[in-house]
Design a protein around this motif. Structure first.
Motif, short mmCIF file in Angstrom:
data_model
loop_
_atom_site.label_atom_id
_atom_site.label_comp_id
_atom_site.label_asym_id
_atom_site.label_seq_id
_atom_site.Cartn_x
_atom_site.Cartn_y
_atom_site.Cartn_z
N HIS A 42 -3.65 -0.35 8.78
CA HIS A 42 -5.04 -0.39 8.29
C HIS A 42 -5.14 -1.62 7.38
O HIS A 42 -4.14 -2.10 6.87
CB HIS A 42 -5.39 0.89 7.53
CG HIS A 42 -4.58 1.05 6.27
ND1 HIS A 42 -4.93 0.44 5.09
CD2 HIS A 42 -3.43 1.72 6.02
CE1 HIS A 42 -4.04 0.76 4.15
NE2 HIS A 42 -3.11 1.53 4.69
N CYS A 51 0.86 -1.19 0.00
CA CYS A 51 0.00 0.00 0.00
C CYS A 51 0.89 1.24 0.00
O CYS A 51 1.92 1.26 0.68
CB CYS A 51 -0.91 -0.01 1.23
SG CYS A 51 -1.94 1.47 1.37
N CYS A 63 0.66 4.74 5.37
CA CYS A 63 1.73 3.74 5.35
C CYS A 63 3.09 4.42 5.16
O CYS A 63 4.09 4.02 5.75
CB CYS A 63 1.47 2.73 4.23
SG CYS A 63 0.07 1.64 4.59
ZN LIG Z 1 -1.74 2.27 3.42
#
Ligand SMILES: [Zn+2]
Length: 93
Positions: free
Chosen positions: A86, A26, A31
């Motif tokens: 997440h 991601c 992130c």
């Molecule tokens: Zn992410």
């Protein structure tokens, strides 16, 4: 006049430069910030107060700490990729 952590500047540069090679599942801002935070926690801060100091420290850090920063970057990326903060589509757990 502001005080700048040159390690943060350098870590951000390396993060941008190497992100595509980190194999992250991601690429969202969360992130990226997670990786950056882990990198900065793993590296000693280098504060400077002047523009000239920034240039000097940056040049020195670029040579001296390139390997350290890269190692910390890859280690942090692995940690975040393994446990994203997440849910990431296509990943189990
Ligand atoms: Zn992410």
């Amino acid at each position: 006049m502001t005080v700048v952590n040159m390690m943060e500047t350098l870590a951000k540069e390396h993060l941008d430069r190497h992100w595509d090679h980190l194999g992250m599942p991601c690429s969202c801002i969360t992130c990226r910030n997670d990786v950056l935070a882990l990198v900065l926690n793993a590296l000693p801060p280098r504060y400077v107060s002047t523009e000239r100091g920034q240039m000097f420290v940056k040049a020195a850090l670029d040579e001296q700490f390139r390997v350290d920063v890269l190692q910390a970057l890859y280690r942090a990326a692995r940690a975040v990729a393994t446990r994203p903060s997440h849910p990431v589509a296509g990943q189990n757990g």
